[in-house]
Each structure stands twice: as structure tokens, then as C-alpha cells.
Design an enzyme around this catalytic site. Sequence first.
Site, PDB file in Angstrom:
ATOM      1  N   ARG A  82       0.837  -1.198   0.000  1.00 26.91           N
ATOM      2  CA  ARG A  82       0.000   0.000   0.000  1.00 26.91           C
ATOM      3  C   ARG A  82       0.877   1.256   0.000  1.00 26.91           C
ATOM      4  O   ARG A  82       0.562   2.239  -0.682  1.00 26.91           O
ATOM      5  CB  ARG A  82      -0.936  -0.038   1.210  1.00 26.91           C
ATOM      6  CG  ARG A  82      -2.091   0.918   1.124  1.00 26.91           C
ATOM      7  CD  ARG A  82      -3.166   0.607   2.143  1.00 26.91           C
ATOM      8  NE  ARG A  82      -2.680   0.746   3.514  1.00 26.91           N
ATOM      9  CZ  ARG A  82      -3.417   0.443   4.594  1.00 26.91           C
ATOM     10  NH1 ARG A  82      -4.636  -0.031   4.470  1.00 26.91           N
ATOM     11  NH2 ARG A  82      -2.914   0.603   5.805  1.00 26.91           N
ATOM     12  N   LYS A 184      -2.915   6.236   1.353  1.00 31.16           N
ATOM     13  CA  LYS A 184      -2.805   6.644   2.755  1.00 31.16           C
ATOM     14  C   LYS A 184      -1.864   7.839   2.832  1.00 31.16           C
ATOM     15  O   LYS A 184      -0.653   7.694   2.958  1.00 31.16           O
ATOM     16  CB  LYS A 184      -2.300   5.464   3.593  1.00 31.16           C
ATOM     17  CG  LYS A 184      -2.860   5.492   5.002  1.00 31.16           C
ATOM     18  CD  LYS A 184      -2.681   4.164   5.714  1.00 31.16           C
ATOM     19  CE  LYS A 184      -3.108   4.267   7.142  1.00 31.16           C
ATOM     20  NZ  LYS A 184      -4.560   4.322   7.340  1.00 31.16           N
TER      21      LYS A 184
HETATM   22  C1  LIG Z   1      -5.673   3.494   7.515  1.00 30.96           C
HETATM   23  C2  LIG Z   1      -7.055   3.724   7.047  1.00 30.96           C
HETATM   24  C3  LIG Z   1      -8.064   2.746   7.184  1.00 30.96           C
HETATM   25  C4  LIG Z   1      -7.834   1.436   7.887  1.00 30.96           C
HETATM   26  O1  LIG Z   1      -6.890   0.634   7.246  1.00 30.96           O
HETATM   27  P1  LIG Z   1      -6.189  -0.563   8.030  1.00 30.96           P
HETATM   28  O2  LIG Z   1      -5.189  -1.066   7.050  1.00 30.96           O
HETATM   29  O3  LIG Z   1      -7.227  -1.569   8.322  1.00 30.96           O
HETATM   30  O4  LIG Z   1      -5.613   0.000   9.271  1.00 30.96           O
HETATM   31  C5  LIG Z   1      -9.312   3.033   6.657  1.00 30.96           C
HETATM   32  N1  LIG Z   1      -9.587   4.210   6.066  1.00 30.96           N
HETATM   33  C6  LIG Z   1      -8.664   5.178   5.947  1.00 30.96           C
HETATM   34  C7  LIG Z   1      -9.029   6.450   5.287  1.00 30.96           C
HETATM   35  C8  LIG Z   1      -7.366   4.965   6.424  1.00 30.96           C
HETATM   36  O5  LIG Z   1      -6.451   5.937   6.305  1.00 30.96           O
END
Ligand SMILES: *Cc1c(COP(=O)(O)O)cnc(C)c1O
Length: 341
Positions: A82, A184
Site C-alpha cells: 500500500r 494513505k
Molecule cells: C488506515 C485507514 C483505514 C484502515 O486501514 P487498516 O489497514 O485496516 O488500518 C481506513 N480508512 C482510511 C481512510 C485509512 O487511512
Amino acid sequence: MDKKDIDWGDLGFGYIKTDKRFVSDFKDGKWDEGRLIEDENIVLNECAGVLQYAQTIFEGLKAYTTKSGKIVTFRPDLNGERLENSAKRLEMPVFPKERFIEAVLATIKANEAWVPPYGSGATLYVRPYMFGSNAVIGVKPADEYQFRIFTTPVGPYFKGGVKPLTIKVSDFDRAAPRGTGDIKAGLNYAMSLHPIVVAHEEGFAENMYLDAATRTKVEETGGANFIFVTKDKKIVTPKSDSILPSITKRSLLTVAKDYLGLEVIEREVLFSEIEEFAECGLCGTAAVISPVGKVNDHGREICFESGMESMGQICGKLRDTLTGIQLGEIEAPEGWIYPVE
Ligand SMILES: *Cc1c(COP(=O)(O)O)cnc(C)c1O
């Protein structure tokens, strides 16, 4: 190795400086070898790309002490992948997934004394991130970057029992179609701060964001994906190109199918149909699943069958199974658990 003298059960979700952090610099077109250092402060040029044009991305995962006393982490390969995707979208150099996994394991190992013991409910949160570090004033990608990982111990998410949340339908949008909602990046969080402050002032725990184009479909909250449970116990989760692909959510879908024998459906979810669902949960690394009891749509309340007293039965089973896998109480699918040794 002696554990730190901390009241693990009393920890919240805040930053605590631990012993070591990983740093690698990107310069002249390549990443250096990287190192573990003690200094938690970063000195940056006043014109650094991250400070001017928000060129920064991050990840979040956890280290656990299992039932048998081993330290492990959960699916860091997916965080590495990711981060690669996030880097490409913001014109940042890719920190290769294999090196990412190595660096995550080395950073956890170096902070072993900070990994909370089995049974405490606490975990070691691991925060990898990358940012443009050289001076950039004309709008363009930076030439130099830093990739870092720090860790901080965090407490049990639900202290004194799980309480279902009341959330509101936001009047703001989180992510545009063909925008950056699926990576992210700090920028997606900067713009969510005003909506979350407003929601908190109004007494809501989170915002439910709808799709920006039509405002008829459920997307996600500021930092967690939705899952819904139908009255006949099927799992439904929104599908959209502007949702961040949660690793917790993806893992829960596998758990639902392969451990609980439930049908899983990924599709567009209309806001108008959510009152049909029996349960609603928010999925993310921090809480695994937080139950939602109520959604407030401009004063109209949509109440899920599971109610405001406890987590719904299916969400509870999903959560218990996934945390059982993470803590080594339940056998994990191959490749999910990485030992730190
Ligand atoms: C980090 C995040 C999540 C959750 O992702 P995980 O990999 O399960 O921790 C969901 N939505 C957003 C916008 C995020 O930044």
C-alpha cells in the site's frame, strides 16, 4: 530483555517515545541502507517539500505478544504494498516492499521491551512514513526523501467494554472520484480535521462520508472502512475507487468466509438501504471493529438492530476471530503472521 515498567492496561492512544526508530534517506536517485537511531527529532529545511506541498504518506500496523510469548506482526507485506501505491500516486520514490518488511521487523525488534505483554490488551503501534525533505518552492516533487518508522505502545482500544458509536452523515466530502481517497496520505487527514472537530462538537464519534459525485452511496469514515451485516447474516461492504483499502477489512472478509462460513458481498452500498442492515462496524488497525449503533442523518436517526448496548453478534465473532489470529490463539491463514526474531 526486560519489559519497560509501564501500566500496560492503562495506556491510551498517544505518542510515547520508544528507544529506536528506523531512518533511510533517498538522495541522488537512490535509498541508502538505512539505520536505527535514537534521536526522535527531525531537522528540516524551512522550505521542505512536505512542509510546503504536503508530500507525505504513511502506514499503520501493530506488533503483538502472542499467547506463547512470541512477538509477531500482522500482514506487513500489505502495508508495504500500500505504501508503494501511495508513493506512486504522490510522485515519491518507492521504498521496496521487501525492504519495508525488513525495516518494520528490525524496528519492532529494537523496541522489544516496549511490546506490551500478552493479555494486557495493549499493543505496539508501528508507524512507517515518508516525506519530501529538500527545499521545494516551485510546485514539483521533491528530489530528496526520508522514510522512517517509529513505534509507540498503545492501550486497549475499548477500555471498560465495547460501546457502540453514534456517527453522523457528513456534509463534507472525504475524497473525489479519481482523487487520492485510495492512498494513505496525510493530505486526506488534513482535510478531515475540520469535519471531525465539528462532529465531535455535535456529540458524534465519527463522520460517515458519502460518495462526492452523487452523495447517495456510503464510502467510509475519516480513518476506517464500513462493514454491514444483513438480517440473514451476510457481510456487505462498500466498493468504491475512492475508499482506502483497509487491511483489517480485507482480513475480516477472509475470516467471515473461511472461518465463519458467511457470504461476503463487495458492492456499491446506497445510503438509502442502510436501515435494512442488522449490524454496522468500522474496520481499522486501531480497533479492529468498532460497532456503530446509530447513524444520524440531519436529525433523522437510523438505528441498527444490534442496538446501543453491545457489539452485534456477527461483528463480535469477526472481531474475536481476527484478534485470536493476531494473538496466536487461533491458527492463522498462511502468510498472515510474521515473527519478529
Ligand atoms: C488506515 C485507514 C483505514 C484502515 O486501514 P487498516 O489497514 O485496516 O488500518 C481506513 N480508512 C482510511 C481512510 C485509512 O487511512
